[in-house]
Design a protein around this motif. Structure first.
Motif, mmCIF file in Angstrom:
data_model
loop_
_atom_site.group_PDB
_atom_site.id
_atom_site.type_symbol
_atom_site.label_atom_id
_atom_site.label_comp_id
_atom_site.label_asym_id
_atom_site.label_seq_id
_atom_site.Cartn_x
_atom_site.Cartn_y
_atom_site.Cartn_z
ATOM 1 N N UNK A 1 0.814 -1.215 0.000
ATOM 2 C CA UNK A 1 0.000 0.000 0.000
ATOM 3 C C UNK A 1 0.844 1.261 0.000
ATOM 4 N N UNK A 2 1.979 1.237 0.672
ATOM 5 C CA UNK A 2 2.763 2.456 0.828
ATOM 6 C C UNK A 2 4.010 2.521 -0.003
ATOM 7 N N UNK A 3 4.093 1.725 -1.104
ATOM 8 C CA UNK A 3 5.328 1.699 -1.891
ATOM 9 C C UNK A 3 5.694 3.070 -2.449
ATOM 10 N N UNK A 4 4.695 3.908 -2.733
ATOM 11 C CA UNK A 4 4.976 5.216 -3.329
ATOM 12 C C UNK A 4 5.180 6.308 -2.287
ATOM 13 N N UNK A 5 4.939 6.013 -1.025
ATOM 14 C CA UNK A 5 5.073 7.017 0.035
ATOM 15 C C UNK A 5 6.519 7.082 0.513
ATOM 16 N N UNK A 6 7.015 8.287 0.814
ATOM 17 C CA UNK A 6 8.378 8.395 1.362
ATOM 18 C C UNK A 6 8.484 7.637 2.685
ATOM 19 N N UNK A 7 9.653 7.106 2.961
ATOM 20 C CA UNK A 7 9.885 6.427 4.232
ATOM 21 C C UNK A 7 9.824 7.456 5.362
ATOM 22 N N UNK B 1 22.441 13.712 14.658
ATOM 23 C CA UNK B 1 22.281 12.430 13.973
ATOM 24 C C UNK B 1 22.320 12.630 12.468
ATOM 25 N N UNK B 2 22.691 11.574 11.767
ATOM 26 C CA UNK B 2 22.637 11.556 10.307
ATOM 27 C C UNK B 2 21.908 10.291 9.870
ATOM 28 N N UNK B 3 21.246 10.374 8.741
ATOM 29 C CA UNK B 3 20.548 9.215 8.175
ATOM 30 C C UNK B 3 20.840 9.145 6.682
ATOM 31 N N UNK B 4 20.803 7.917 6.157
ATOM 32 C CA UNK B 4 21.086 7.715 4.732
ATOM 33 C C UNK B 4 20.098 6.699 4.175
ATOM 34 N N UNK B 5 19.442 7.055 3.083
ATOM 35 C CA UNK B 5 18.445 6.198 2.452
ATOM 36 C C UNK B 5 19.129 5.306 1.418
ATOM 37 N N UNK B 6 19.321 4.042 1.792
ATOM 38 C CA UNK B 6 19.959 3.104 0.870
ATOM 39 C C UNK B 6 19.028 2.693 -0.254
ATOM 40 N N UNK B 7 17.740 2.621 0.040
ATOM 41 C CA UNK B 7 16.706 2.259 -0.926
ATOM 42 C C UNK B 7 15.436 2.985 -0.503
ATOM 43 N N UNK B 8 14.408 3.070 -1.373
ATOM 44 C CA UNK B 8 13.210 3.817 -0.997
ATOM 45 C C UNK B 8 12.584 3.396 0.328
#
Length: 247
Positions: free
Chosen positions: A3-9, A211-218
């Motif tokens: 359901x949420x594949x298109x929503x940002x994490x 803090x830092x965060x990095x999006x490896x995949x959607x």
């Protein structure tokens, strides 16, 4: 397709803040510390706490509400007596916390959610206080110019008295400023405070967090952060490495 594949994490980590956004309806999301470390030095003792796989599991109940369960399966506490050098150790599972987040207002630049929660006394002897506690948080997100986001985090807690005779009020506040440096890399800085109005004596704590965060995949994020105590009642330093994954 979920359901949420298109929503940002959307995550409630890193830092101590809570996001206003929720997990999409019908989706599951896991957010976890791979490991975290806390050092608290007091005049008589130095306490080091290690937590492993401290995990939050979330499920999207609707477009604006999710249900969350947090639990740490392994916590180790090491306490050093600074006078004689004696070391004591405790270990076991931690307390579990059940939370319900509802985003009840969403405007063009301001969004607000409410998070009632209850902490269940599931921790091993000595790791937790063996008491039910709870509270409510009210995260408020404000969109600022140039892609910055300001997050406010007022919270009221019902805490167990240190002598076990009843409950008292705790008040938490934070101000969090975050910014996406690239489409995948984000950074956040934060000021956090807590006032624990225990009848035995009020405890005031404060920290500066980064803090830092990095999006490896959607749907997959890694992160790390550190919190630095600003007074002698706050742990000297806390550090953690973790991730979030929606599926």
């Amino acid at each position: 397709m979920a359901a949420g594949d298109d929503a940002p994490l959307c995550t409630d980590r890193p830092t101590k803040s809570n996001a206003v956004c929720t997990v999409p309806a019908g989706d599951w999301q896991v957010e976890a510390d791979v490991t975290s470390y806390t050092r608290d030095t007091q005049p008589a003792t130095r306490t080091e706490t290690f937590a492993f796989a401290n995990t939050g599991l979330k499920y999207g109940l609707s477009d604006n509400t999710d249900l969350q369960l947090y639990w740490s399966p392994q916590v180790e506490v090491r306490m050093l007596d600074r006078a004689d050098g004696a070391m004591s150790r405790l270990s076991g599972g931690g307390d579990a916390t059940l939370r319900l987040k509802t985003r009840f207002y969403e405007g063009p630049s301001v969004s607000v959610a409410v998070i009632p929660f209850v902490k269940m006394p599931t921790a091993a002897d000595g790791v937790g206080n063996d008491k039910w506690e709870g509270g409510v948080a009210l995260p408020i997100s404000l969109s600022l110019p140039r892609g910055f986001t300001l997050l406010l985090g007022p919270e009221l807690d019902a805490l167990a008295d240190s002598d076990g005779s009843g409950t008292h009020l705790g008040v938490t506040n934070l101000v969090n400023l975050s910014h996406a440096l690239t489409p995948r890399l984000g950074v956040a800085v934060e000021l956090w405070s807590s006032v624990n109005k225990d009848p035995a004596g009020t405890i005031r704590q404060a920290s500066a967090d980064v803090a830092v965060s990095y999006l490896l995949a959607p749907g997959f994020q890694i992160d790390l952060g550190a919190n630095f105590g600003l007074n002698d009642r706050t742990p000297d330093v806390q550090g953690y490495v973790g991730f979030a994954h929606r599926f």
